[in-house]
Design a protein around this motif. Structure first.
Motif, PDB file in Angstrom:
ATOM      1  N   MET A 266      49.846  54.764  69.390  1.00 33.02           N
ATOM      2  CA  MET A 266      50.623  53.537  69.476  1.00 33.02           C
ATOM      3  C   MET A 266      50.947  53.232  70.933  1.00 33.02           C
ATOM      4  SD  MET A 266      51.426  51.384  67.203  1.00 33.02           S
ATOM      5  CE  MET A 266      51.686  52.137  65.595  1.00 33.02           C
ATOM      6  N   SER A 267      51.276  54.264  71.685  1.00 40.31           N
ATOM      7  CA  SER A 267      51.562  54.049  73.103  1.00 40.31           C
ATOM      8  C   SER A 267      50.339  53.468  73.809  1.00 40.31           C
ATOM      9  CB  SER A 267      51.945  55.362  73.785  1.00 40.31           C
ATOM     10  OG  SER A 267      53.171  55.787  73.285  1.00 40.31           O
ATOM     11  N   SER A 268      49.148  53.986  73.493  1.00 42.63           N
ATOM     12  CA  SER A 268      47.944  53.424  74.114  1.00 42.63           C
ATOM     13  C   SER A 268      47.806  51.957  73.750  1.00 42.63           C
ATOM     14  CB  SER A 268      46.652  54.094  73.665  1.00 42.63           C
ATOM     15  OG  SER A 268      46.777  55.429  73.491  1.00 42.63           O
ATOM     16  N   ALA A 269      48.096  51.643  72.486  1.00 45.90           N
ATOM     17  CA  ALA A 269      47.954  50.251  72.053  1.00 45.90           C
ATOM     18  C   ALA A 269      48.913  49.355  72.812  1.00 45.90           C
ATOM     19  CB  ALA A 269      48.179  50.140  70.553  1.00 45.90           C
ATOM     20  N   LEU A 270      50.153  49.829  72.959  1.00 51.36           N
ATOM     21  CA  LEU A 270      51.149  49.020  73.678  1.00 51.36           C
ATOM     22  C   LEU A 270      50.713  48.824  75.128  1.00 51.36           C
ATOM     23  CD1 LEU A 270      54.462  50.564  72.264  1.00 51.36           C
ATOM     24  CD2 LEU A 270      53.519  48.304  71.746  1.00 51.36           C
ATOM     25  N   ALA A 271      50.213  49.899  75.737  1.00 48.60           N
ATOM     26  CA  ALA A 271      49.772  49.813  77.130  1.00 48.60           C
ATOM     27  C   ALA A 271      48.549  48.903  77.266  1.00 48.60           C
ATOM     28  CB  ALA A 271      49.446  51.208  77.652  1.00 48.60           C
ATOM     29  N   TYR A 272      47.718  48.919  76.241  1.00 52.51           N
ATOM     30  CA  TYR A 272      46.506  48.097  76.261  1.00 52.51           C
ATOM     31  C   TYR A 272      46.844  46.602  76.171  1.00 52.51           C
ATOM     32  CZ  TYR A 272      41.693  46.803  74.969  1.00 52.51           C
ATOM     33  OH  TYR A 272      40.442  46.264  74.927  1.00 52.51           O
ATOM     34  N   CYS A 273      47.858  46.320  75.369  1.00 54.34           N
ATOM     35  CA  CYS A 273      48.162  44.907  75.068  1.00 54.34           C
ATOM     36  C   CYS A 273      49.182  44.260  76.007  1.00 54.34           C
ATOM     37  CB  CYS A 273      48.697  44.762  73.655  1.00 54.34           C
ATOM     38  SG  CYS A 273      47.533  45.249  72.395  1.00 54.34           S
ATOM     39  N   PHE A 274      50.106  45.062  76.489  1.00 56.18           N
ATOM     40  CA  PHE A 274      51.249  44.453  77.169  1.00 56.18           C
ATOM     41  C   PHE A 274      51.460  44.989  78.569  1.00 56.18           C
ATOM     42  CE2 PHE A 274      52.429  44.877  72.586  1.00 56.18           C
ATOM     43  CZ  PHE A 274      52.177  43.566  72.248  1.00 56.18           C
TER      44      PHE A 274
ATOM     45  N   ALA B 101      41.310  54.203  59.737  1.00 62.36           N
ATOM     46  CA  ALA B 101      40.810  53.277  58.712  1.00 62.36           C
ATOM     47  C   ALA B 101      41.385  53.634  57.343  1.00 62.36           C
ATOM     48  CB  ALA B 101      39.294  53.296  58.681  1.00 62.36           C
ATOM     49  N   ALA B 102      41.594  54.937  57.134  1.00 57.37           N
ATOM     50  CA  ALA B 102      42.162  55.367  55.853  1.00 57.37           C
ATOM     51  C   ALA B 102      43.566  54.794  55.661  1.00 57.37           C
ATOM     52  CB  ALA B 102      42.199  56.884  55.788  1.00 57.37           C
ATOM     53  N   LEU B 103      44.202  54.425  56.761  1.00 61.90           N
ATOM     54  CA  LEU B 103      45.534  53.807  56.659  1.00 61.90           C
ATOM     55  C   LEU B 103      45.442  52.287  56.676  1.00 61.90           C
ATOM     56  CD1 LEU B 103      47.445  56.083  59.207  1.00 61.90           C
ATOM     57  CD2 LEU B 103      47.972  55.902  56.781  1.00 61.90           C
ATOM     58  N   GLY B 104      44.216  51.782  56.593  1.00 61.35           N
ATOM     59  CA  GLY B 104      44.036  50.334  56.613  1.00 61.35           C
ATOM     60  C   GLY B 104      44.112  49.755  58.023  1.00 61.35           C
ATOM     61  N   ILE B 105      43.941  50.639  59.005  1.00 58.97           N
ATOM     62  CA  ILE B 105      44.025  50.181  60.397  1.00 58.97           C
ATOM     63  C   ILE B 105      42.629  50.116  60.989  1.00 58.97           C
ATOM     64  CG2 ILE B 105      44.909  50.731  62.699  1.00 58.97           C
ATOM     65  CD1 ILE B 105      47.161  52.302  61.227  1.00 58.97           C
ATOM     66  N   PHE B 106      42.189  48.919  61.312  1.00 59.61           N
ATOM     67  CA  PHE B 106      40.867  48.754  61.907  1.00 59.61           C
ATOM     68  C   PHE B 106      40.968  48.195  63.318  1.00 59.61           C
ATOM     69  CE2 PHE B 106      40.525  48.457  57.341  1.00 59.61           C
ATOM     70  CZ  PHE B 106      39.533  49.386  57.063  1.00 59.61           C
ATOM     71  N   THR B 107      41.809  47.171  63.466  1.00 59.73           N
ATOM     72  CA  THR B 107      41.938  46.542  64.774  1.00 59.73           C
ATOM     73  C   THR B 107      43.230  46.989  65.463  1.00 59.73           C
ATOM     74  OG1 THR B 107      43.192  44.695  63.915  1.00 59.73           O
ATOM     75  CG2 THR B 107      40.806  44.467  63.865  1.00 59.73           C
ATOM     76  N   ILE B 108      43.279  46.670  66.736  1.00 60.35           N
ATOM     77  CA  ILE B 108      44.488  47.024  67.489  1.00 60.35           C
ATOM     78  C   ILE B 108      45.697  46.308  66.899  1.00 60.35           C
ATOM     79  CG2 ILE B 108      45.594  46.896  69.758  1.00 60.35           C
ATOM     80  CD1 ILE B 108      42.785  47.224  70.966  1.00 60.35           C
ATOM     81  N   SER B 109      45.464  45.107  66.427  1.00 63.71           N
ATOM     82  CA  SER B 109      46.606  44.402  65.861  1.00 63.71           C
ATOM     83  C   SER B 109      47.040  45.006  64.517  1.00 63.71           C
ATOM     84  CB  SER B 109      46.297  42.905  65.817  1.00 63.71           C
ATOM     85  OG  SER B 109      46.502  42.361  64.584  1.00 63.71           O
ATOM     86  N   ASP B 110      46.072  45.498  63.735  1.00 65.74           N
ATOM     87  CA  ASP B 110      46.459  46.259  62.529  1.00 65.74           C
ATOM     88  C   ASP B 110      47.369  47.412  62.926  1.00 65.74           C
ATOM     89  OD1 ASP B 110      44.788  44.745  60.925  1.00 65.74           O
ATOM     90  OD2 ASP B 110      43.136  46.182  60.950  1.00 65.74           O
ATOM     91  N   LEU B 111      46.990  48.061  64.015  1.00 61.43           N
ATOM     92  CA  LEU B 111      47.754  49.227  64.463  1.00 61.43           C
ATOM     93  C   LEU B 111      49.183  48.825  64.845  1.00 61.43           C
ATOM     94  CD1 LEU B 111      47.678  52.283  65.170  1.00 61.43           C
ATOM     95  CD2 LEU B 111      47.018  51.615  67.477  1.00 61.43           C
TER      96      LEU B 111
END
Ligand code: ADP
Ligand code: MG
Length: 701
Positions: free
Chosen positions: A163-171, A21-31
């Motif tokens: 980031m890898s988790s996010a990619l695996a989660y989404c795609f 959140a400190a980097l302005g990242i809240f959602t997976i898409s923010d990430l």
């Protein structure tokens, strides 16, 4: 939990989420939109023997010692050595220190293959690296590793994993194609746009930007994301423009009395000025508000165009306003325009922060009652309690200092539901490609002709050893009744430093080189009244030499001033230098500009020499844009330029042209907004407006 929160990802708990959140990242898409700021090229390891002190390097090697563990208080310190050649006597070694990374240290023993990334230091002949990122050589793939902007408590490795988790989660990969398996990432571009401009799909772009195999992957992903970013911004502005067309404006039925206006001027207007006035009058006669920007080089005479339009509004029984960024400029416009417009029967007032409370009350009352036909002022004009009787035209001078938001606020002022016509006078000429982006919600007029009789300002680059000659030259011209500006050496921002620096610089000049010459100084921290009175004295030639910081950069007009000296010229951007130089050469007299610089930097000198050779503001800004980027063109102050996350509007000019063409194609279909194929795009454009309160899609306001 917020929908699509990063908490859904493997390995992201409450603590990690807070850090993200400190980097302005809240959602997976923010990430996913947290893009790498660069890449480590795993095919480019630095050999230990080539490491330089304080360089950040990627090293691949073998652990050549045991891991020593020290305990200091509650700190566990691990130390070991790494070599990247066959172990033998004299082979260069790098010592590595880790703090409290017990889990890692456990995996390391003599002979382990590691890849280290971090800043190396050299003391004597000892090479060392503290707290590097570590990967085990066995699991490093070839290709590129993204480097991300990080924050306290999130390591690079950590971010890469997340980031890898996010990619695996989404795609997922299907038939060799990367496709979304959730609705977090939805394609925003219509297929026909992607086909036409050769853009990869969004899931593929995210994959390639975060996990590229080749340089081409990175380029393709960047192109796609940058295209989308500019496209949405541009369409957002176009939609804004279309919305404006649905608004009503005041009726202008009385024709512009050109002969009457022209007869009040001491000179003939240029054709470019006349054409611009005509374009704007055409706009103002329409039932919906004008939204026009005037681009013109310094000194091309934009002010009189604004004055003509204010007179046109007055002829139609309406009020106008001119908003400027500084009190100095407000005072100057006021003293220039008041006599002109009063002979035409108008009442002009000036509202700034430095008016007394009582004065303000009176001025506001006159605006409310309609006693004032034109009010010139600073930000004070957009305060809530400034109510107009019938504002029809809102002019903003030197727009980039304000930003879009303020432009909007003033344009809402109409009491009867009408929106005033908006005219923006841009201070810095910019290349057309950039203008189309920044002023995408406006029509553009260009004043491409200088008033006759203007002489080219001769410009020279000189070392500071020439200062004494310069000053004695100034002293001579002052004795002949001419005037000069000296822009003093730049100081760090900071109230007391700035004041002290200007004061002592001016005092020194007065005591030595400029004895007996009427001299005054000006800086940004002065009260409006004080500045005003100094500028007045300068305008009336009661002061011969004005020593100043860059506060004189914008718009000041004293035709009798013929010399401009700029100390430490290397510290300014070319457009800023051009603005400063534009303070002279405003009358009939031959004028000079001297850039004083001892910079040894070849590039810097080339840049300044090129500047000496041209007086063309458009060409200069094009150069500046190449060299320093759009944010820098206008100096460090608020500039209202869009700050894109991905696109680089300085170097992506080709891309910008493509986007511009694409935008024109899309909006040439009046129904584009309602077509199914454009639905996702439309949603993104609408989100652009909803986010507007937060930051107008990244626009600095
Ligand atoms: P800028 O475009 O930089 O705002 P200004 O409006 O301040 O320029 O005009 C610069 C100077 O040129 C002013 O002194 C103005 O009176 C004068 N000027 C403007 N138009 C003409 C013209 N057509 N002929 C002669 N002088 C002009
Ligand atoms: Mg101006």
């Amino acid at each position: 939990m917020e929908k699509n929160s990063v908490r859904f990802l493997k390995g992201v708990g409450e603590k990690k989420a807070e850090k993200l959140a400190a980097l302005g990242i809240f959602t997976i898409s923010d990430l996913l939109y947290h893009l790498p700021r660069g890449y480590l090229d795993y095919s480019e390891m630095t050999p230990i023997e080539e490491i330089r002190d304080q360089s950040t390097v990627l090293v691949k090697g073998t652990v050549s010692s045991d891991v020593r563990c020290l305990r200091r208080g509650n700190l566990d310190i691990f130390e070991f050595e790494v070599i990247d050649k066959e172990d033998s006597f004299g082979v260069p070694r790098m010592s590595v220190t880790l703090f409290n990374r017990n889990y890692l240290a456990e995996k390391i023993t003599r002979g382990t293959h590691v890849v280290l990334y971090g800043k190396a230091e050299i003391f004597g002949n000892k090479i060392s690296m503290r707290s590097p990122e570590i990967e085990f050589a066995e699991d490093t793939e070839r290709g590129f590793r993204p480097i991300y902007p990080l924050t306290e408590g999130i390591s690079l490795k950590n971010m890469q994993k997340t980031m890898s988790s996010a990619l695996a989660y989404c795609f997922e990969k299907k038939d060799g194609k990367i496709i979304s398996k959730t609705d977090i990432v939805k394609e925003s571009l219509p297929q026909y746009v992607m086909d036409q401009y050769g853009l990869c799909a969004l899931p593929e772009a995210f994959y390639k930007i975060h996990k590229p195999q080749t340089k081409e992957d990175i380029a393709a992903a960047r192109r796609r994301l940058a295209f989308e970013e500019i496209l949405i911004f541009r369409l957002g502005l176009s939609t804004m423009k279309q919305k404006m067309k649905k608004q009503r404006s005041k009726k202008m039925t009385v024709d512009f009395d050109f002969p009457k206006f022209a007869s009040a001027l001491p000179y003939k207007m240029t054709n470019a000025q006349k054409r611009t006035i005509k374009e704007a009058i055409e706009d103002m006669k329409r039932p919906y508000p004008m939204s026009r920007v005037i681009q013109g080089d310094v000194g091309s005479g934009k002010t009189v165009v604004a004055a003509a339009l204010c007179f046109f509004a007055f002829q139609n029984g309406c009020q106008s306003s001119i908003m400027v960024p500084t009190e100095v400029l407000a005072a100057q416009h006021y003293s220039d325009l008041k006599p002109l417009l009063e002979t035409l029967g108008m009442t002009v007032s000036c509202l700034t922060g430095s008016n007394t409370k009582k004065e303000k009350e009176q001025i506001k009352e006159d605006i409310r009652s309609g006693n004032t036909d034109l009010v010139i002022g600073t930000h004070a004009l957009i305060e809530k309690d400034v109510k107009f009787k019938n504002l029809a035209l809102a002019v903003t001078d030197e727009q980039h200092r304000f930003g879009v938001r303020q432009r909007e606020t003033l344009s809402k002022k109409g009491e009867d539901g009408t929106v005033p016509h908006a005219l923006v006078m841009s201070a810095t000429p910019i290349p057309r490609s950039l203008a189309l982006i920044i002023y995408g919600d406006m029509d553009i007029s260009v004043i491409d002709e200088m008033p006759p009789g203007r002489q080219k300002v001769s410009t020279f680059l000189l070392p500071s050893s020439e200062n004494s000659r310069m000053y004695s030259y100034i002293s001579q011209i002052a004795k002949k009744g001419k005037q000069a500006y000296i822009v003093c050496p730049m100081v760090e921002e900071g109230e007391s430093e700035e004041i002290k620096a200007v004061e002592s610089f001016a005092a020194e000049l007065q005591e030595n080189y400029l004895k007996g010459i009427r001299l005054a100084f000006l800086h940004g921290r002065m009260k409006g009244k004080e500045k005003d009175s100094i500028l007045k004295k300068f305008a009336y030639n009661e002061i011969s030499v004005l020593v100043s910081t860059t506060v004189i950069e914008v718009g000041i007009n004293v035709p009798n001033a013929v010399v401009m000296i700029i100390q430490n010229a290397e510290r300014f951007g070319l457009s800023q230098l051009h603005q400063l130089r534009g303070r002279v050469g405003r009358g009939k007299e031959k004028s000079y500009c001297f850039l004083i610089s001892d910079s040894k930097n070849e590039e810097t000198r080339e840049r300044m020499k090129a500047f000496c050779k041209t007086n063309d503001g458009f060409e200069i800004s094009r150069k500046d844009l190449e060299i320093r980027g759009p944010g820098e063109i206008f100096g460090k102050r608020q500039h209202g330029l869009p700050e894109f996350k991905i696109a680089d509007i300085a170097s992506d000019t080709k891309l910008i042209r493509e986007v511009q063409e694409c935008v024109e194609r899309i909006i040439s279909d009046p129904l584009w907004f309602d077509k199914d194929q454009n639905k996702p795009l439309k949603e993104r454009v609408q989100a652009f407006f909803t986010n507007a309160d937060r930051k107008i899609n990244g626009l600095q306001i």
